[in-house]
Scaffold this motif. Structure first.
Motif, PDB file in Angstrom:
ATOM      1  N   ASN A 195       0.753  -1.252   0.408  1.00 28.76           N
ATOM      2  CA  ASN A 195      -0.001  -0.307   0.283  1.00 28.76           C
ATOM      3  C   ASN A 195       1.241   0.854   0.133  1.00 28.76           C
ATOM      4  OD1 ASN A 195      -2.282  -1.546   0.330  1.00 28.76           O
ATOM      5  ND2 ASN A 195      -1.566  -2.385   2.037  1.00 28.76           N
ATOM      6  N   ALA A 196       0.157   2.335   0.224  1.00 27.41           N
ATOM      7  CA  ALA A 196       0.989   3.358  -0.176  1.00 27.41           C
ATOM      8  C   ALA A 196       1.639   3.943   1.101  1.00 27.41           C
ATOM      9  CB  ALA A 196       0.065   4.738  -1.197  1.00 27.41           C
ATOM     10  N   SER A 237       2.334   6.853  -4.607  1.00 26.76           N
ATOM     11  CA  SER A 237       0.712   6.860  -5.207  1.00 26.76           C
ATOM     12  C   SER A 237       0.184   7.581  -6.328  1.00 26.76           C
ATOM     13  CB  SER A 237       0.011   6.649  -4.331  1.00 26.76           C
ATOM     14  OG  SER A 237      -0.341   5.602  -3.488  1.00 26.76           O
ATOM     15  N   ASP A 256      -4.619   8.472  -7.019  1.00 23.83           N
ATOM     16  CA  ASP A 256      -4.814   7.196  -6.529  1.00 23.83           C
ATOM     17  C   ASP A 256      -5.122   7.460  -5.120  1.00 23.83           C
ATOM     18  OD1 ASP A 256      -4.636   4.562  -9.064  1.00 23.83           O
ATOM     19  OD2 ASP A 256      -2.103   4.998  -8.008  1.00 23.83           O
ATOM     20  N   ILE A 257      -4.860   9.176  -5.269  1.00 24.75           N
ATOM     21  CA  ILE A 257      -4.600   9.962  -3.405  1.00 24.75           C
ATOM     22  C   ILE A 257      -6.548   9.973  -3.633  1.00 24.75           C
ATOM     23  CG2 ILE A 257      -3.761  11.152  -1.985  1.00 24.75           C
ATOM     24  CD1 ILE A 257      -1.274  11.169  -2.982  1.00 24.75           C
ATOM     25  N   TYR A 309       0.271  10.686   2.244  1.00 23.04           N
ATOM     26  CA  TYR A 309       1.110  10.145   0.701  1.00 23.04           C
ATOM     27  C   TYR A 309       0.950  11.126   0.319  1.00 23.04           C
ATOM     28  CZ  TYR A 309      -2.715   6.946   2.271  1.00 23.04           C
ATOM     29  OH  TYR A 309      -3.123   5.682   2.813  1.00 23.04           O
ATOM     30  N   THR A 360       5.643   2.962  -7.859  1.00 22.45           N
ATOM     31  CA  THR A 360       3.784   2.757  -7.630  1.00 22.45           C
ATOM     32  C   THR A 360       4.087   0.998  -7.172  1.00 22.45           C
ATOM     33  OG1 THR A 360       3.911   1.083  -9.631  1.00 22.45           O
ATOM     34  CG2 THR A 360       3.082   3.810  -9.046  1.00 22.45           C
ATOM     35  N   ASP A 361       3.023   0.524  -6.474  1.00 27.62           N
ATOM     36  CA  ASP A 361       3.165  -0.923  -6.192  1.00 27.62           C
ATOM     37  C   ASP A 361       3.249  -1.322  -7.751  1.00 27.62           C
ATOM     38  OD1 ASP A 361       0.529  -0.260  -7.603  1.00 27.62           O
ATOM     39  OD2 ASP A 361      -0.313  -1.205  -5.812  1.00 27.62           O
TER      40      ASP A 361
END
Length: 476
Positions: free
Chosen positions: A174-175, A190, A194-195, A269, A291-292
């Motif tokens: 996760n971020a 992120s 996404d945020i 974030y 990024t993830d």
């Protein structure tokens, strides 16, 4: 009184012959030590005795077979003792090379020693033999075998073996999470969208609070408020005086741009700057922020690399989605790498007097060369290669430990088998002796008796022959 038929002499002679025959048999038994010298002595006893002899001789040979098996197992296990020592030294060297204080020259020297040790492991495997049977290099023709998969030392990775493939599950990121991949530390960032999606409406009586780029806002059912609870205008968010009307949730979400920082609850974030056209899942301003999906892609590549150690044909990622940062997920399938070496040696020890298959004890010895141990061509000349080599060497040590343990178990079993065989031989021999052997004390009594009877018979025969001499007195 007659002279043609001296019945006294005839009777004495017959009894003397009987006694002499019995005396001869006693002499034979005493001189040979056997009660049964021919089938006529004891037909049934001879049959039983010979059956027991067959069992005794078979069991004697079976005991020797088991002892030969112990010697073979000890030879193999003794050789693997040295293989263990070499692998422990290789583990020490790989651990040393994985340390960042080593220079390239240091790692080359370490690699040279690892190469020599690998070569010696192969030589031990190729040359260790017992009675012209090679024990450690396998049997038959070479064929492809799978190489074990490794998790590359990544946190939270789960490997589920499916035979030729492995299902890999990565830890969900996760971020804001921190992760180390191939010795490098990353922070999961992120994208702005996404945020922004995390900013949600509250209610007018229970507003939700967010801090965007250092300014705190509250969101009600539809409108956006400042930290004091006052409605704000769109222009306050966009900076454009032409934007009229009250700000709503969408306006606050649009405020989140590349590089923006947003605090939601207790977590902050940072929106990555990853421009289209040059997008790669890595922050343009800080390469440690990814990024993830990029993290999943990098982890996949490292797991494939770590799982290819010792392979002739490298492992591959069977899930194409994880080859790209924007499609990578937490799960993928790994095609195992493979390496060619001979199947293990298998032979049976016959430890019984009968042809029953339960009298077979199987001894299985896997191929113990570098290919069979999964360390063929192992490298430790870079920090990361050395790090991955540690796991491969650990697997090899475990393989040798397992093989030595199996050989030790077989040896212990064989020792019990030998003890049991010797016990059966002893008791069966005792039983066969009672049937076949002469009881010297008892037979000596018979011999003495017959010896006396023979002497008495001879004396009586002489007396009987003299009894006819009286006829001469009648003829004078």
């Amino acid at each position: 009184m007659v002279v043609q038929h001296n019945m006294q002499a005839a009777n004495a002679n017959r009894m003397l012959n009987v006694t002499t025959g019995q005396q001869a048999k006693s002499t034979e038994k005493l001189s040979s030590g056997y009660r049964i010298n021919r089938a006529a002595d004891d037909a049934a006893g001879l049959t039983i005795s010979e059956k027991m002899r067959k069992q005794i001789k078979g069991l004697d040979r079976a005991s020797t077979n088991a002892e030969d098996g112990v010697s073979a197992v000890q030879t193999a296990e003794g050789a693997l003792t040295e293989v263990h020592s070499m692998l422990q030294r290789m583990n020490e060297l790989a651990t040393q090379s994985a340390n960042g204080t080593n220079s390239n020259t240091d790692r080359k020297a370490i690699q040279d020693e690892i190469d020599q040790l690998t070569t010696e492991i192969d030589r031990v495997s190729e040359t260790t033999k017992f009675n012209e049977t090679y024990l450690l290099k396998g049997d038959g023709s070479e064929k492809a075998h799978n190489v074990n998969a490794h998790d590359a030392g990544l946190d939270g990775v789960t490997l589920t073996d499916k035979g030729n493939t492995v299902d890999v599950t990565l830890k969900t990121l996760n971020a804001g999470d921190k992760i180390s991949i191939a010795g490098k530390n990353y922070t999961i960032g992120s994208k702005a969208a996404d945020i922004a999606a995390k900013i949600e409406a509250g209610t007018d009586t229970a507003k939700k609070s967010y801090t965007v780029n250092g300014t705190t806002y509250q969101v009600g059912t539809t409108n956006v408020f400042d930290s004091a609870g006052n409605k704000i205008k769109k222009s306050d968010l966009t900076g454009n005086a032409g934007d009229t009307g009250d700000a709503v949730l969408k306006d606050l979400q649009d405020l989140v741009k590349d590089g923006s920082t947003v605090t939601i609850g207790t977590k902050t974030y940072t929106a990555m700057t990853d421009k289209d056209g040059g997008a790669d899942g890595i922050d343009d301003n800080d390469s440690t922020v990814i990024t993830d999906g990029k993290a999943y892609q990098l982890q996949t590549a490292e797991i494939v690399k770590a799982s290819s150690i010792g392979a002739d044909t490298a492992a591959t990622n069977a899930t194409n989605a994880n080859d790209a940062y924007d499609t990578a997920t937490t799960t993928f399938t790994l095609n195992k790498g493979n390496v060619s070496y001979k199947d293990g040696l298998s032979f049976n020890l016959h430890v019984g007097a009968d042809a029953d298959m339960t009298n077979k004890i199987a001894v299985n010895i896997d191929s113990m060369n570098s290919a069979g141990l999964g360390i063929k061509g192992i490298k430790a000349d870079t920090e990361q290669d050395a790090t991955y080599a540690i796991d491969a060497i650990a697997d090899a040590i475990s393989t040798v430990s397992s093989q030595r343990s199996a050989l030790g178990a077989v040896q212990n079993r064989l020792e019990h088998t030998i003890n049991n065989l010797d016990n059966v031989v002893e008791n069966t021999t005792s039983a066969e002796s009672r049937i076949r052997d002469t009881d010297m004390a008892e037979e000596m009594v018979n011999y003495s008796k017959n010896n006396i009877l023979a002497q008495a018979g001879q004396s009586m025969l002489a007396q009987a022959n003299q009894s006819n001499q009286g006829v001469l007195s009648l003829l004078q």
